[in-house]
Write an enzyme that holds these catalytic residues in place. Structure first.
Site, mmCIF file in Angstrom:
data_model
loop_
_atom_site.group_PDB
_atom_site.id
_atom_site.type_symbol
_atom_site.label_atom_id
_atom_site.label_comp_id
_atom_site.label_asym_id
_atom_site.label_seq_id
_atom_site.Cartn_x
_atom_site.Cartn_y
_atom_site.Cartn_z
ATOM 1 N N CYS A 12 0.867 -1.187 0.000
ATOM 2 C CA CYS A 12 0.000 0.000 0.000
ATOM 3 C C CYS A 12 0.901 1.234 0.000
ATOM 4 O O CYS A 12 2.056 1.141 -0.408
ATOM 5 C CB CYS A 12 -0.981 -0.029 1.176
ATOM 6 S SG CYS A 12 -0.206 0.010 2.805
ATOM 7 N N ASN A 15 2.209 1.441 4.452
ATOM 8 C CA ASN A 15 2.490 0.164 5.137
ATOM 9 C C ASN A 15 2.165 0.236 6.637
ATOM 10 O O ASN A 15 2.820 -0.392 7.463
ATOM 11 C CB ASN A 15 3.943 -0.280 4.913
ATOM 12 C CG ASN A 15 4.243 -1.725 5.310
ATOM 13 O OD1 ASN A 15 5.362 -2.052 5.684
ATOM 14 N ND2 ASN A 15 3.261 -2.597 5.230
ATOM 15 N N CYS A 17 -1.545 0.731 7.386
ATOM 16 C CA CYS A 17 -2.993 0.457 7.476
ATOM 17 C C CYS A 17 -3.382 -0.765 6.640
ATOM 18 O O CYS A 17 -3.625 -1.845 7.183
ATOM 19 C CB CYS A 17 -3.811 1.672 7.045
ATOM 20 S SG CYS A 17 -3.489 3.176 8.009
ATOM 21 N N ARG A 18 -3.447 -0.622 5.330
ATOM 22 C CA ARG A 18 -4.015 -1.693 4.497
ATOM 23 C C ARG A 18 -3.092 -2.892 4.319
ATOM 24 O O ARG A 18 -3.516 -4.037 4.518
ATOM 25 C CB ARG A 18 -4.416 -1.124 3.126
ATOM 26 C CG ARG A 18 -5.558 -0.140 3.201
ATOM 27 C CD ARG A 18 -5.670 0.677 1.934
ATOM 28 N NE ARG A 18 -4.517 1.558 1.760
ATOM 29 C CZ ARG A 18 -4.277 2.285 0.688
ATOM 30 N NH1 ARG A 18 -5.108 2.227 -0.340
ATOM 31 N NH2 ARG A 18 -3.218 3.080 0.630
ATOM 32 N N SER A 19 -1.836 -2.655 3.911
ATOM 33 C CA SER A 19 -0.993 -3.835 3.624
ATOM 34 C C SER A 19 -0.600 -4.625 4.879
ATOM 35 O O SER A 19 -0.559 -5.862 4.821
ATOM 36 C CB SER A 19 0.226 -3.477 2.761
ATOM 37 O OG SER A 19 1.086 -2.581 3.402
ATOM 38 N N ASP A 128 -8.093 3.865 0.972
ATOM 39 C CA ASP A 128 -7.161 4.305 2.010
ATOM 40 C C ASP A 128 -7.960 4.821 3.211
ATOM 41 O O ASP A 128 -8.687 5.803 3.092
ATOM 42 C CB ASP A 128 -6.295 5.421 1.401
ATOM 43 C CG ASP A 128 -5.251 5.932 2.368
ATOM 44 O OD1 ASP A 128 -5.301 5.557 3.551
ATOM 45 O OD2 ASP A 128 -4.395 6.712 1.924
HETATM 46 P P1 4NP Z 1 -1.827 2.791 4.083
HETATM 47 O O1 4NP Z 1 -2.462 4.169 4.634
HETATM 48 O O2 4NP Z 1 -1.236 3.119 2.718
HETATM 49 O O3 4NP Z 1 -3.004 1.892 3.983
HETATM 50 O O4 4NP Z 1 -0.795 2.385 5.095
HETATM 51 C C1 4NP Z 1 -1.732 5.351 4.718
HETATM 52 C C2 4NP Z 1 -0.876 5.547 5.780
HETATM 53 C C3 4NP Z 1 -0.180 6.725 5.891
HETATM 54 C C4 4NP Z 1 -0.330 7.711 4.934
HETATM 55 C C5 4NP Z 1 -1.184 7.512 3.869
HETATM 56 C C6 4NP Z 1 -1.884 6.329 3.761
HETATM 57 N N1 4NP Z 1 0.384 8.933 5.075
HETATM 58 O O5 4NP Z 1 0.157 9.850 4.253
HETATM 59 O O6 4NP Z 1 1.219 9.065 5.979
#
Ligand code: 4NP
Length: 166
Positions: A12, A15, A17-19, A128
């Site tokens: 993702c 790294n 939340c989703r992955s 997201d």
């Molecule tokens: P992820 O979510 O891609 O599912 O881990 C996010 C986590 C952090 C950020 C964006 C999306 N960020 O902008 O810091």
């Protein structure tokens, strides 16, 4: 003892939340089915903001409510080297996939695609949840649990040395 036959990397943006959710959910599914020694799982982000960090507290809390422990996972950034070590590199959304396609070495013979189409639904991307509320994290888990089942069914058909049924 079975040897690793297939390696899967979930990717993702951050790294956190989703992955990592996909990583933890799929790892538990493999362990429950006795396939953890022949399918290896990891996760990474295309971004570098959270390197070495635990998953987002909301990710950990949502997982705990369903019996998962994501607290031991740590964020890392995807690298070109990953294309030499994973057979399946599965992106959470189209933007992640575009970034991965730009890194893809010509010699990569594995599968680089979105993860969610392995599930039964018609949606292609795991949204997201980072900027939203708790319900977004529950939705991520719902989607990932379903797609994980589909991915496992797909991989089972590719395993050569299936362990005996217990
Ligand atoms: P992820 O979510 O891609 O599912 O881990 C996010 C986590 C952090 C950020 C964006 C999306 N960020 O902008 O810091």
């Amino acid at each position: 003892m079975a040897t690793v036959e297939i390696a899967v990397l979930f990717v993702c943006l951050g790294n956190i939340c989703r992955s990592p959710t996909a990583h933890g959910v799929f790892e538990k599914l493999l362990a429950e089915q006795g396939l953890d020694s022949c399918i290896r799982v990891d996760s990474a982000g295309t971004g570098d903001w959270h390197l070495g960090k635990q998953p987002d507290p909301r990710t950990i809390a949502a997982g705990q409510r369903r019996g998962y422990d994501f607290s031991q996972l740590r964020a890392r950034q995807v690298s070109e080297d990953d294309f030499s070590h994973f057979d399946y590199i599965l992106a959470m959304d189209g933007s992640n996939l575009t970034n991965l396609q730009a890194m893809r070495p010509p010699a990569f013979k594995g599968r680089l695609s979105l993860f969610l189409p392995f599930g039964p639904g018609t949606q292609h991307e795991v949204p997201d949840p980072y900027a939203g509320g708790e319900e977004g994290f529950e939705q991520v888990l719902d989607m990932i649990e379903q797609a994980g089942e589909g991915l496992l069914a797909h991989l089972r058909s590719r395993l050569v040395n299936l362990p005996p049924l217990s």
